[in-house]
Design a protein around this motif. Sequence first.
Motif: not given
Ligand code: SAH
Length: 455
Positions: A52-53, A162, A200, A242, A269, A271, A283, A309, A311, A340-343, A345
């Motif tokens: 995920i990150r 993301y 998910q 979730t 979440p 975001q 979203r 959650d 970001i 979380a800080a955006y990462s 991917r």
């Molecule tokens: N299905 C859920 C959660 C999926 S992953 C949803 O839709 O919300 C769990 C969390 O990881 C996400 O809610 C998001 O906040 C975080 N996440 C996902 N990808 C990310 C990324 N590239 N960088 C940082 N955080 C991320």
Amino acid sequence: MSESSSYHIITFGCQMNKADSERMAGILESLGYGWVEDPNQADLILYNTCSIRDNAEHKVYSYLGRQAKRKQENPNLKLVVAGCVAQQEGEALLRRMPELDLIMGPQYANRLDELLAQVDSGMQVVATEPVEIMEDITKPRRESTVTAWVNVIYGCNERCTYCVVPGTRGVEQSRPPQAIKAEIEELAAQGYKEITLLGQNIDAYGRDLPGISPAGRRQNTLTDLLYTIHDVPGIERIRFATSHPRYFTERLIQACAELPKVCEHFHIPFQSGDNDILKAMARGYTREKYLRIIDTIRRYVPDAALSADVIVGFPGETQAQFERTLELVEMIGFDLLNTAAYSPRPGTPAALWSNQVPEAIKDERLQQLNYLVGRQAAERSARYLGRVEEILVEAVNPRDPGQVMGRTRGNRLTFLPGDIQTLRGQLVSVEITTTRPFSLTGTLINPPVMPVLVA
Ligand code: SAH
Ligand code: SF4
Ligand code: F3S
């Protein structure tokens, strides 16, 4: 495989990965493997990975490197990489680490036995092709004897810009309601008290199943499922995660308010608090829609616990846009927020955009948000002081053997003095005497009466 083969599983990632690990452990035990605590003693090591990150992914490589060396001395050692990094990297993992025996995506968790049979015949196996997820036939080896995860929908059909999950977990596949109910009945028979339904994007549950009611309404929604499973005797609490704001319905909130076993906790979440960022994330909802959902929840379930959650530092996020996230958090008052800080991917659109936010700014925003989250969580916890809460006792407090721990219906971790032998799996009333941002302490009122055992 010899009779005495042992295995060890290391799990990274979300609840879904943990649930997959429990099922894979069940399969290994049905094949005659026995759990060993020390991975360095194991004949088979399985890494169930998360991508995920970036940092989640790096952990895997450092672990694997060490075991690959061990394999050079002990060629009988079997190394398995499962989960989301396995799916994402596939054959590339094998090139990077030729010592691996099996690389398998999350969709193959229930097929571990077939894949190991191929390994035993001398092959190196990469199982990452999309596949229909097999209905669960193996008894999972569950961590807890009190609370259990139950998968209801695999995969994700969203395309948040993301996120790796649609790529790693594949398209949505719902389990039939009868299979889910049967699993919950079995859990109740084994003495489980609480279940958490997992997906998910759990609100998508049933979209791929047949069923339209005579009135033209889609059947087999998450709400229908809650009604279907609610009355399983022995199960006292039901949770689900979730939720996606785009699909979250008033009917679902109503059902949660109406069904006594469904806990007053919503994990939704959001975001970002800024509409342009939400749009760039794809979203599919606005900040206003999110606020309306929260209002509706508070109307039906005024004391509901809320978590989400979020970001920070998504590509292009300005200071003003970040502040709209802070403002949304201020307005709502979350019990818990995963930040979380955006990462960036691999294989996701946003990773390729040129407007990336510098790391230092992401870190600063994360710290600022975390500070607010801590303060808010403390405020939300404080409302419990002096209240009597229902706690389901799960385990001993690892930091204090004289205490046990469990959760409120709102999902706050709670400690209380007591003996785990007497209290495990009991729903008890606890008066809250101390509150901290993310946990509570209390004392038992009306201790449960234990049945007298006659030898
Ligand atoms: N299905 C859920 C959660 C999926 S992953 C949803 O839709 O919300 C769990 C969390 O990881 C996400 O809610 C998001 O906040 C975080 N996440 C996902 N990808 C990310 C990324 N590239 N960088 C940082 N955080 C991320
Ligand atoms: Fe990822 Fe979005 Fe699917 Fe959640 S809904 S798993 S964030 S793509
Ligand atoms: Fe990680 Fe895969 Fe879960 S990427 S968060 S283990 S779905």
